[in-house]
Design an enzyme around this catalytic site. Structure first.
Site, short mmCIF file in Angstrom:
data_model
loop_
_atom_site.label_atom_id
_atom_site.label_comp_id
_atom_site.label_asym_id
_atom_site.label_seq_id
_atom_site.Cartn_x
_atom_site.Cartn_y
_atom_site.Cartn_z
N ASP A 80 0.71 -1.29 -0.04
CA ASP A 80 -0.09 0.43 0.32
C ASP A 80 0.63 0.57 -0.35
OD1 ASP A 80 0.68 -0.40 2.45
OD2 ASP A 80 -0.84 0.25 3.16
N GLU A 81 2.03 1.68 -0.22
CA GLU A 81 3.11 2.16 -0.72
C GLU A 81 3.72 1.86 -1.88
OE1 GLU A 81 6.28 4.40 2.01
OE2 GLU A 81 4.75 3.41 3.26
#
Length: 347
Positions: A80-81
């Site tokens: 998620d990054e």
């Protein structure tokens, strides 16, 4: 629907993450599930648990990366990054505006420079807003927060400013940039953990700006590259290029995450096993914060003779929780007993 309900991913043993509704009640990543459950109940709400589904997470992450890849080269540090370099797109957009006469008047060299900065900032904000909207559309509703900055360290900090569905641009000029950066707490600086924080607090530092104010003490207490690194980061100086590896899809993913401890010579098996379990628990907590999992567990040992040995084992399933890491690490370590160590680590 669980959209407006407090939700945590995991179970009574450990939570890997929680939605923003749950966080309002004090639920955090890497918190034992039974504590989170009781915390919510005492505030009159029921916490809902859902099981991790890394297959689904990976599929959604790929959709997001497909969008990001259209804006520039990027690094994916976890599911998620990601860091993306939109410099070329920004300059191209700003140049088009300037060529069409959309910018303001000159006013000398400094005025022209400021105008270019302004056009590039507006172009960056527009591109990032567009990127976030496309991510939400492609994933059927997933929100994304973003930071826009001269380098990736500042961009990561800026992404926290407008969570869960916003964006923030760090000022490009020195004075306003430092005015934003330096009042922040020490732990907001990526790479400053509990140990470094305590050392800096012992010197009298509480904020990032204090690192500069106490730079002479910092240089004495943390000699070498560590102090230079801290001083650079406290001034907002960091690399602004991505370190690419050829993985076939244009991305870079984090290879490993580790936790280790150095101590005076130890040979007691039970004491070493207890320490190994503690290291596994701490590592799992850090992995939960970053949404990471892996398939290879490595145990690192430095013997009293200073000989360094690493032993690794790969698994067929994804490993993420403390118990899963411990199960593999313990089996590896037991084969090394008896031993006299001065360092023990797990990766």
């Amino acid at each position: 629907s669980l959209r407006e309900q407090p939700v945590a991913v995991g179970g009574l043993g450990m939570i890997s993450t929680a939605n923003y509704v749950a966080r309002r009640f004090g639920v955090r990543s890497a918190m034992p599930g039974f504590i989170a459950l009781e915390l919510c109940r005492r505030q009159g709400v029921e916490l809902h648990f859902v099981r991790p589904d890394f297959t689904k997470y990976t599929a959604e992450a790929q959709k997001i990366r497909d969008v990001i890849a259209e804006y520039g080269q990027f690094e994916a540090h976890s599911l998620d990054e990601a860091y993306v370099d939109i410099t070329d797109r920004v300059r191209s957009q700003a140049a088009k505006v300037a060529a069409s006469g959309g910018g303001g008047g000159g006013g000398g060299e400094s005025g022209e420079e400021a105008e270019v900065d302004g056009e590039e900032l507006r172009a960056a904000e527009k591109l990032v807003e567009e990127m976030r909207a496309r991510i939400k559309e492609k994933t059927n509703g997933l929100t994304a927060s973003a930071g826009i900055a001269p380098n990736f360290v500042l961009a990561k900090m800026a992404a926290d400013e407008r969570k869960p569905d916003g964006q923030f641009a760090v000022p490009r000029r020195r004075e306003p940039l430092l005015a934003w950066l330096q009042p922040k707490a020490l732990r907001k600086l990526g790479g400053v953990g509990k140990v470094t924080e305590k050392m800096l607090q012992a010197l009298g530092a509480e904020t990032i700006g204090d690192i500069i104010r106490l730079q002479a003490d910092v240089l004495l207490a943390l000699p070498g590259q560590r102090s230079e690194w801290l001083l650079s980061r406290a001034l907002g100086v960091a690399p602004c290029t991505l370190d690419f590896h050829d993985e076939g899809d244009g991305t870079v993913r984090r290879k490993s995450i580790s936790n280790e401890r150095t101590f005076k010579d130890k040979g007691d098996s039970e004491e070493l096993l207890a320490l190994l379990r503690e290291l596994c628990t701490e590592l799992a907590a850090e992995m939960a914060k970053e949404g990471l999992s892996g398939k290879t567990v490595t145990v690192k040992l430095k013997h009293a003779t200073f000989e360094v040995v690493t032993r690794a084992r790969s698994t067929r399933r994804w490993v993420a929780t403390a118990e899963e890491i411990w199960e593999v690490a313990q089996d590896i370590f037991l084969r090394e007993l008896p031993c006299q160590l001065r360092l023990l680590g797990v990766r």
